[in-house]
Design an enzyme around this catalytic site. Structure first.
Site, short mmCIF file in Angstrom:
data_model
loop_
_atom_site.label_atom_id
_atom_site.label_comp_id
_atom_site.label_asym_id
_atom_site.label_seq_id
_atom_site.Cartn_x
_atom_site.Cartn_y
_atom_site.Cartn_z
N ASN A 1 -9.91 -0.36 0.17
CA ASN A 1 -8.44 -0.26 0.19
C ASN A 1 -7.91 -0.78 -1.14
O ASN A 1 -7.93 -1.98 -1.39
CB ASN A 1 -7.89 -1.06 1.36
CG ASN A 1 -6.37 -1.01 1.45
OD1 ASN A 1 -5.70 -0.56 0.53
ND2 ASN A 1 -5.83 -1.49 2.56
N HIS B 1 -3.34 7.19 2.75
CA HIS B 1 -3.71 5.88 2.23
C HIS B 1 -5.10 5.55 2.76
O HIS B 1 -5.41 5.80 3.92
CB HIS B 1 -2.69 4.84 2.69
CG HIS B 1 -3.11 3.43 2.38
ND1 HIS B 1 -3.59 3.06 1.16
CD2 HIS B 1 -3.14 2.30 3.15
CE1 HIS B 1 -3.90 1.77 1.17
NE2 HIS B 1 -3.63 1.29 2.37
N CYS C 1 0.81 -1.23 0.00
CA CYS C 1 0.00 0.00 0.00
C CYS C 1 0.84 1.28 0.00
O CYS C 1 0.32 2.36 -0.26
CB CYS C 1 -0.94 0.02 1.20
SG CYS C 1 -1.98 -1.43 1.31
N1 ACO Z 1 -18.05 -8.62 9.72
C1 ACO Z 1 -18.45 -8.86 10.98
N2 ACO Z 1 -17.60 -9.14 11.98
C2 ACO Z 1 -16.29 -9.19 11.69
C3 ACO Z 1 -15.80 -8.96 10.38
C4 ACO Z 1 -16.74 -8.68 9.38
N3 ACO Z 1 -16.38 -8.42 8.10
N4 ACO Z 1 -14.46 -9.07 10.40
C5 ACO Z 1 -14.10 -9.35 11.67
N5 ACO Z 1 -15.21 -9.43 12.44
C6 ACO Z 1 -15.31 -9.71 13.88
C7 ACO Z 1 -14.11 -10.48 14.39
O1 ACO Z 1 -14.28 -11.85 14.18
C8 ACO Z 1 -14.13 -10.11 15.85
O2 ACO Z 1 -15.09 -10.90 16.49
P1 ACO Z 1 -14.86 -11.47 17.99
O3 ACO Z 1 -14.74 -10.23 18.84
O4 ACO Z 1 -16.06 -12.29 18.23
O5 ACO Z 1 -13.57 -12.24 17.91
C9 ACO Z 1 -14.65 -8.67 15.87
O6 ACO Z 1 -15.27 -8.46 14.58
C10 ACO Z 1 -13.56 -7.63 16.07
O7 ACO Z 1 -12.48 -7.93 15.18
P2 ACO Z 1 -11.20 -7.01 15.09
O8 ACO Z 1 -10.27 -7.55 14.06
O9 ACO Z 1 -10.66 -6.77 16.47
O10 ACO Z 1 -11.88 -5.65 14.56
P3 ACO Z 1 -11.25 -4.24 14.36
O11 ACO Z 1 -12.06 -3.22 15.03
O12 ACO Z 1 -9.76 -4.23 14.62
O13 ACO Z 1 -11.44 -4.00 12.79
C11 ACO Z 1 -10.13 -4.05 10.77
C12 ACO Z 1 -10.85 -4.86 11.85
C13 ACO Z 1 -11.15 -3.25 10.01
C14 ACO Z 1 -9.43 -5.03 9.83
C15 ACO Z 1 -9.09 -3.10 11.41
O14 ACO Z 1 -8.34 -3.81 12.36
C16 ACO Z 1 -8.13 -2.48 10.42
O15 ACO Z 1 -8.50 -1.61 9.64
N6 ACO Z 1 -6.83 -2.84 10.47
C17 ACO Z 1 -5.78 -2.20 9.69
C18 ACO Z 1 -5.82 -2.51 8.23
C19 ACO Z 1 -4.68 -1.80 7.53
O16 ACO Z 1 -4.49 -0.61 7.68
N7 ACO Z 1 -3.86 -2.51 6.77
C20 ACO Z 1 -2.65 -1.88 6.21
C21 ACO Z 1 -2.74 -1.64 4.79
S1 ACO Z 1 -3.25 -3.04 3.84
C22 ACO Z 1 -1.90 -3.64 2.96
O17 ACO Z 1 -0.78 -3.24 3.10
C23 ACO Z 1 -2.17 -4.75 1.93
#
Ligand code: ACO
Length: 341
Positions: free
Chosen positions: A292, A262, A114
């Site tokens: 993304n 980003h 990214c």
């Molecule tokens: N729908 C419903 N529930 C979901 C989903 C979904 N699509 N995905 C995960 N959950 C659930 C999980 O299973 C978890 O459930 P649990 O509490 O029962 O275990 C709960 O939601 C919370 O999951 P988290 O992963 O802790 O959620 P979070 O608030 O952290 O959000 C996210 C997840 C959106 C992925 C976030 O962590 C994020 O944006 N991370 C950074 C991504 C990023 O910037 N990447 C870098 C660039 S990408 C690259 O380089 C290719």
């Protein structure tokens, strides 16, 4: 005589097909509400079966060349930032060069996930300043949907496809790219990755993992991410790098006219804006409609600001990105292209 790198043309391309959160509700156990609350994303564009990354890149690049009022024969070097190349080799940049009808100039890919566009702009700027090239075509293009496991709700809702391009020209005139800061820390490499297809592609591996060959969801080189750990580091590192680049070049956050982050997650974007004390109406936001798009996300967002007539000569524009690796960075630009419209 010192050279400065000016952005003289911008272009973008998004595939026609749109995948909404409601569409995803039918694929995995998720909800529109969860996706919007946790990420800001409402929809993303998905590449057509017959399209390749280089096709999207060609559309964006042609538009950037037209916007700069030049053609491919005026380009001295072509860089494509991509994580989803058409093939392992040759480079997508050389395939793109042929599609654009260009030849006899260097063309290569860079892979910083990214952060690819941020790394590419830094590289192009240094080569222009060194007098190696006068005009560089820089494209960020990604078919992220091709490396997604569509059964994994924690990743499949996040990504989209598209391409963004800029033409950068060396001029003696002051302004343009002021400078860049790049970072990487491979000790985090396992938190966000898509393993090489060879890791999974043997029939035995498929058999033991019970993957169904008959579906499109085979996920041969699928993204794996520990989302909340990535989130925490991303917020910290992006907060640091925006402060670092402003300090390095002698600016204050109040000097920044536009933040072009980003587009991974609206909550990460808000956190960086808060760190700079910037209101969200000075921040490019496309994650809602593009998801993304990895290395395409920053040029797509920059293009959108430009097309809306937001960017004016003399404004200070700050680009930043955070990526798998981890690799992250920022570029600072004194905008010099005339306002659109
Ligand atoms: N729908 C419903 N529930 C979901 C989903 C979904 N699509 N995905 C995960 N959950 C659930 C999980 O299973 C978890 O459930 P649990 O509490 O029962 O275990 C709960 O939601 C919370 O999951 P988290 O992963 O802790 O959620 P979070 O608030 O952290 O959000 C996210 C997840 C959106 C992925 C976030 O962590 C994020 O944006 N991370 C950074 C991504 C990023 O910037 N990447 C870098 C660039 S990408 C690259 O380089 C290719």
């Amino acid at each position: 005589m010192s050279m400065h790198s000016h952005i003289i043309g911008l272009g973008a391309y998004l595939p026609e097909r749109i995948l909404t959160n409601a569409d995803l509700e039918r694929v995995v156990d998720t909800s529109d509400e969860w996706i919007r609350e946790r990420t800001g994303i409402r929809q993303r564009h998905i590449i057509a079966k017959e399209e390749a990354t280089s096709d999207m890149a060609a559309q964006a690049a042609s538009r950037a060349l037209a916007d700069a009022n030049i053609d491919i024969g005026d380009i001295d070097a072509l860089i494509v930032a991509t994580t989803t190349p058409d093939m392992i080799f040759p480079a997508t940049a050389t395939i793109l060069q042929a599609k654009l009808g260009g030849k006899d100039f260097p063309a290569w890919d860079i892979q910083a996930v990214c952060s690819g566009f941020i790394y590419g702009l830094a590289q192009a700027d240094c080569m222009i300043r060194a007098g190696m090239f006068r005009r560089v075509l820089l494209v960020g293009a990604e078919a992220m949907s091709r490396i997604i496991d569509w059964r994994d709700r924690s990743t499949c809702v996040l990504f989209g496809d598209g391409a963004g391009a800029v033409v950068i020209e060396g001029r003696e005139q002051e302004g343009g790219v002021i400078g860049s800061i790049l970072h990487a820390d491979g000790s985090y490499r396992d938190l966000l990755k898509a393993e090489h297809p060879h890791e999974h592609a043997t029939p035995d591996a498929f058999h033991t993992e019970g993957i169904d060959f008959s579906t499109d969801a085979a996920g041969i080189a699928a993204i794996e991410m520990k989302g909340n750990e990535v989130f925490r580091v991303a917020v910290t590192k992006l907060g640091e790098v925006v402060v670092e680049i402003l300090r390095k070049y002698g600016f204050h956050s109040r000097d920044v006219d536009w933040l072009v982050p980003h587009q991974a997650n609206i909550r990460i974007i808000r956190a960086t804006a808060r760190k700079l004390g910037m209101s969200m109406d000075r921040v490019a936001q496309t994650v809602q409609y593009h998801g993304n798009t990895s290395s395409a996300s920053v040029p797509l967002a920059l293009n959108e600001l430009y097309r809306k007539g937001c960017l004016e000569p003399g404004q200070l524009v700050l680009l930043e990105a955070f990526a798998g690796g981890f690799a992250w960075g920022a570029n600072l630009i004194r905008w010099s292209k005339e306002k659109k419209g």
